[in-house]
Design a protein around this motif. Structure first.
Motif, PDB file in Angstrom:
ATOM      1  N   TYR A   1     -25.406 -10.367  33.655  1.00 44.16           N
ATOM      2  CA  TYR A   1     -24.741 -11.380  32.631  1.00 44.16           C
ATOM      3  C   TYR A   1     -25.332 -12.804  33.028  1.00 44.16           C
ATOM      4  CZ  TYR A   1     -21.538  -7.982  30.685  1.00 44.16           C
ATOM      5  OH  TYR A   1     -20.903  -6.889  29.975  1.00 44.16           O
ATOM      6  N   ALA A   2     -25.370 -13.057  34.272  1.00 42.20           N
ATOM      7  CA  ALA A   2     -25.595 -14.555  34.734  1.00 42.20           C
ATOM      8  C   ALA A   2     -25.919 -14.640  36.078  1.00 42.20           C
ATOM      9  CB  ALA A   2     -24.538 -15.271  34.407  1.00 42.20           C
ATOM     10  N   GLN A   3     -26.706 -15.685  36.532  1.00 44.74           N
ATOM     11  CA  GLN A   3     -26.919 -16.251  37.723  1.00 44.74           C
ATOM     12  C   GLN A   3     -25.631 -17.118  38.196  1.00 44.74           C
ATOM     13  OE1 GLN A   3     -29.284 -15.616  39.679  1.00 44.74           O
ATOM     14  NE2 GLN A   3     -28.331 -16.495  41.409  1.00 44.74           N
TER      15      GLN A   3
ATOM     16  N   THR B   1      -8.690 -11.871  52.580  1.00 50.49           N
ATOM     17  CA  THR B   1      -9.544 -11.039  53.162  1.00 50.49           C
ATOM     18  C   THR B   1     -10.287 -10.594  52.179  1.00 50.49           C
ATOM     19  OG1 THR B   1      -7.941  -9.180  52.346  1.00 50.49           O
ATOM     20  CG2 THR B   1      -7.524 -10.547  54.531  1.00 50.49           C
ATOM     21  N   ASP B   2     -11.285  -9.526  52.691  1.00 55.10           N
ATOM     22  CA  ASP B   2     -12.262  -8.835  51.618  1.00 55.10           C
ATOM     23  C   ASP B   2     -11.329  -8.225  50.538  1.00 55.10           C
ATOM     24  OD1 ASP B   2     -14.444  -9.596  53.386  1.00 55.10           O
ATOM     25  OD2 ASP B   2     -14.544  -7.498  54.146  1.00 55.10           O
ATOM     26  N   LYS B   3     -10.229  -7.594  50.721  1.00 52.95           N
ATOM     27  CA  LYS B   3      -9.459  -7.018  49.780  1.00 52.95           C
ATOM     28  C   LYS B   3      -9.001  -7.966  48.818  1.00 52.95           C
ATOM     29  CE  LYS B   3      -5.477  -4.103  49.624  1.00 52.95           C
ATOM     30  NZ  LYS B   3      -4.192  -3.388  50.292  1.00 52.95           N
ATOM     31  N   GLY B   4      -8.497  -9.141  49.408  1.00 52.65           N
ATOM     32  CA  GLY B   4      -8.163 -10.104  48.477  1.00 52.65           C
ATOM     33  C   GLY B   4      -9.080 -10.852  47.734  1.00 52.65           C
ATOM     34  N   ASN B   5     -10.239 -11.067  48.313  1.00 56.53           N
ATOM     35  CA  ASN B   5     -11.500 -11.636  47.592  1.00 56.53           C
ATOM     36  C   ASN B   5     -11.854 -10.702  46.118  1.00 56.53           C
ATOM     37  OD1 ASN B   5     -11.713 -14.019  48.918  1.00 56.53           O
ATOM     38  ND2 ASN B   5     -13.162 -13.073  50.405  1.00 56.53           N
ATOM     39  N   GLU B   6     -11.775  -9.355  46.518  1.00 55.95           N
ATOM     40  CA  GLU B   6     -12.163  -8.690  45.430  1.00 55.95           C
ATOM     41  C   GLU B   6     -11.164  -8.551  44.432  1.00 55.95           C
ATOM     42  OE1 GLU B   6     -14.265  -5.173  44.027  1.00 55.95           O
ATOM     43  OE2 GLU B   6     -14.738  -6.256  45.831  1.00 55.95           O
ATOM     44  N   PHE B   7      -9.953  -8.498  44.863  1.00 59.24           N
ATOM     45  CA  PHE B   7      -8.590  -8.745  43.740  1.00 59.24           C
ATOM     46  C   PHE B   7      -8.892  -9.943  42.723  1.00 59.24           C
ATOM     47  CE2 PHE B   7      -4.817 -10.657  42.463  1.00 59.24           C
ATOM     48  CZ  PHE B   7      -4.158  -9.668  41.777  1.00 59.24           C
ATOM     49  N   LEU B   8      -9.202 -10.986  43.393  1.00 53.50           N
ATOM     50  CA  LEU B   8      -9.388 -12.562  43.008  1.00 53.50           C
ATOM     51  C   LEU B   8     -10.617 -12.126  41.835  1.00 53.50           C
ATOM     52  CD1 LEU B   8      -8.907 -15.612  42.750  1.00 53.50           C
ATOM     53  CD2 LEU B   8     -10.945 -15.892  44.219  1.00 53.50           C
ATOM     54  N   VAL B   9     -11.495 -11.930  42.565  1.00 51.73           N
ATOM     55  CA  VAL B   9     -12.852 -11.743  41.291  1.00 51.73           C
ATOM     56  C   VAL B   9     -12.634 -10.824  40.288  1.00 51.73           C
ATOM     57  CG1 VAL B   9     -15.269 -11.037  41.522  1.00 51.73           C
ATOM     58  CG2 VAL B   9     -14.614 -12.490  43.386  1.00 51.73           C
ATOM     59  N   ASN B  10     -11.920  -9.519  40.669  1.00 49.70           N
ATOM     60  CA  ASN B  10     -11.678  -8.606  39.458  1.00 49.70           C
ATOM     61  C   ASN B  10     -10.865  -9.041  38.563  1.00 49.70           C
ATOM     62  OD1 ASN B  10     -13.262  -6.713  40.738  1.00 49.70           O
ATOM     63  ND2 ASN B  10     -11.768  -5.552  41.756  1.00 49.70           N
ATOM     64  N   GLN B  11      -9.913 -10.155  38.708  1.00 52.93           N
ATOM     65  CA  GLN B  11      -8.953 -10.916  37.912  1.00 52.93           C
ATOM     66  C   GLN B  11      -9.954 -11.805  36.690  1.00 52.93           C
ATOM     67  OE1 GLN B  11      -5.682  -9.988  37.595  1.00 52.93           O
ATOM     68  NE2 GLN B  11      -6.579  -8.853  39.326  1.00 52.93           N
ATOM     69  N   ILE B  12     -11.153 -12.356  37.257  1.00 50.54           N
ATOM     70  CA  ILE B  12     -11.672 -13.420  36.721  1.00 50.54           C
ATOM     71  C   ILE B  12     -12.933 -12.739  35.713  1.00 50.54           C
ATOM     72  CG2 ILE B  12     -13.118 -15.578  37.021  1.00 50.54           C
ATOM     73  CD1 ILE B  12     -11.570 -15.779  39.570  1.00 50.54           C
ATOM     74  N   VAL B  13     -13.653 -11.706  36.573  1.00 50.74           N
ATOM     75  CA  VAL B  13     -14.986 -11.286  35.950  1.00 50.74           C
ATOM     76  C   VAL B  13     -14.851 -10.855  34.431  1.00 50.74           C
ATOM     77  CG1 VAL B  13     -16.809  -9.256  36.075  1.00 50.74           C
ATOM     78  CG2 VAL B  13     -16.207 -10.586  38.117  1.00 50.74           C
ATOM     79  N   PRO B  14     -13.781 -10.207  34.248  1.00 53.28           N
ATOM     80  CA  PRO B  14     -13.651  -9.713  32.669  1.00 53.28           C
ATOM     81  C   PRO B  14     -13.655 -11.041  31.775  1.00 53.28           C
ATOM     82  CG  PRO B  14     -12.295  -8.635  33.961  1.00 53.28           C
ATOM     83  CD  PRO B  14     -12.737  -9.474  34.927  1.00 53.28           C
ATOM     84  N   ILE B  15     -13.017 -11.893  31.921  1.00 54.38           N
ATOM     85  CA  ILE B  15     -12.749 -13.178  31.327  1.00 54.38           C
ATOM     86  C   ILE B  15     -14.374 -14.041  31.062  1.00 54.38           C
ATOM     87  CG2 ILE B  15     -11.792 -15.329  30.913  1.00 54.38           C
ATOM     88  CD1 ILE B  15     -10.055 -12.922  30.968  1.00 54.38           C
ATOM     89  N   ILE B  16     -15.222 -13.848  32.204  1.00 52.02           N
ATOM     90  CA  ILE B  16     -16.351 -14.499  32.384  1.00 52.02           C
ATOM     91  C   ILE B  16     -17.350 -13.655  31.206  1.00 52.02           C
ATOM     92  CG2 ILE B  16     -18.558 -14.576  33.652  1.00 52.02           C
ATOM     93  CD1 ILE B  16     -16.848 -15.478  35.954  1.00 52.02           C
ATOM     94  N   LYS B  17     -17.353 -12.355  31.454  1.00 52.34           N
ATOM     95  CA  LYS B  17     -18.128 -11.555  30.477  1.00 52.34           C
ATOM     96  C   LYS B  17     -17.783 -11.805  29.172  1.00 52.34           C
ATOM     97  CE  LYS B  17     -19.007  -7.825  33.874  1.00 52.34           C
ATOM     98  NZ  LYS B  17     -19.030  -6.325  34.124  1.00 52.34           N
ATOM     99  N   LYS B  18     -16.515 -11.798  28.892  1.00 54.47           N
ATOM    100  CA  LYS B  18     -15.773 -12.129  27.428  1.00 54.47           C
ATOM    101  C   LYS B  18     -16.444 -13.526  26.950  1.00 54.47           C
ATOM    102  CE  LYS B  18     -11.896 -12.562  24.614  1.00 54.47           C
ATOM    103  NZ  LYS B  18     -10.322 -12.397  24.483  1.00 54.47           N
ATOM    104  N   GLU B  19     -16.512 -14.491  27.621  1.00 56.16           N
ATOM    105  CA  GLU B  19     -17.231 -15.613  27.442  1.00 56.16           C
ATOM    106  C   GLU B  19     -18.779 -15.887  27.332  1.00 56.16           C
ATOM    107  OE1 GLU B  19     -15.199 -19.061  26.642  1.00 56.16           O
ATOM    108  OE2 GLU B  19     -13.952 -17.093  26.451  1.00 56.16           O
ATOM    109  N   LEU B  20     -19.233 -14.982  27.994  1.00 57.36           N
ATOM    110  CA  LEU B  20     -20.638 -14.864  27.689  1.00 57.36           C
ATOM    111  C   LEU B  20     -21.415 -14.084  26.754  1.00 57.36           C
ATOM    112  CD1 LEU B  20     -21.773 -15.171  31.604  1.00 57.36           C
ATOM    113  CD2 LEU B  20     -21.794 -16.940  30.020  1.00 57.36           C
ATOM    114  N   ASP B  21     -20.421 -13.174  26.318  1.00 59.47           N
ATOM    115  CA  ASP B  21     -20.926 -11.978  25.242  1.00 59.47           C
ATOM    116  C   ASP B  21     -21.113 -12.693  23.663  1.00 59.47           C
ATOM    117  OD1 ASP B  21     -21.350 -10.108  26.943  1.00 59.47           O
ATOM    118  OD2 ASP B  21     -19.450  -8.927  26.522  1.00 59.47           O
TER     119      ASP B  21
END
Length: 186
Positions: free
Chosen positions: A35-37, A166-186
């Motif tokens: 999707y993006a750089q 932690t790694d688990k927390g970062n994964e949780f954070l990013v997973n909340q945001i990525v679908p919205i980014i993809k929606k905005e870029l589509d």
């Protein structure tokens, strides 16, 4: 390929062992490779006061800015009033163009040392300010606070300081945001 800028504080900097890391940037880049750089210009310890000062660092050829400020602003030790937070966040959103606004992260509720600077009312107040600012700018708002409050074994998402993830927390954070980014870029 589209260009995304991560613009926030130590949460986006993957702060670990007293240092910024590329952990969060790399997670975003891995999940958004088609999707993006992703470029991260976040600054650890920053509030929206510094965010306003850093606006000139955002490249002009940016397609989307993911704005993540608020936890440092909301901390009573920083002294950023709700009114100043709203003014600064508004100035940031007025300037950055197409954006997504990320709400506050929930500090580890079992860590008394970090929680002395917050409290649920204060977190909710600043999170609501961010949500309203996003709405006024027709920007998607990603509520992190509410889903974090629902996590089981919540302390496993935080480092010992109770604020950085932690790694688990970062994964949780990013997973909340990525679908919205993809929606905005589509």
């Amino acid at each position: 390929m589209k260009k995304i800028i991560l613009f926030g504080d130590s949460i986006f900097n993957g702060f670990r062992n007293g240092q910024d890391t590329n952990l969060v940037t790399n997670l975003f880049q891995t999940k958004l490779k088609n999707y993006a750089q992703v470029e991260n210009i976040s600054k650890s310890g920053a509030t929206t006061v510094e965010g306003v000062d850093f606006l000139k660092q955002i490249p002009v050829n940016t397609d989307l800015v993911v704005v993540e400020y608020g936890n440092n602003d909301a901390a009573t030790a920083w002294g950023i009033s709700p009114e100043n937070y709203e003014q600064n966040l508004t100035k940031i959103l007025d300037t950055v163009g197409k954006s997504i606004v990320i709400g506050l992260c929930y500090p580890d509720p079992t860590n008394n040392e970090i929680n002395q600077f917050y409290g649920d009312k204060r977190l909710d107040l600043y999170n609501n300010i961010a949500q309203k600012a996003a709405k006024r700018h027709n920007a998607p708002f990603v509520d992190i606070l509410s889903p974090m409050r629902q996590l089981k074994h919540i302390s496993t998402y935080y480092q010992a300081d109770g604020q950085h993830l932690t790694d688990k927390g970062n994964e949780f954070l990013v997973n909340q945001i990525v679908p919205i980014i993809k929606k905005e870029l589509d």
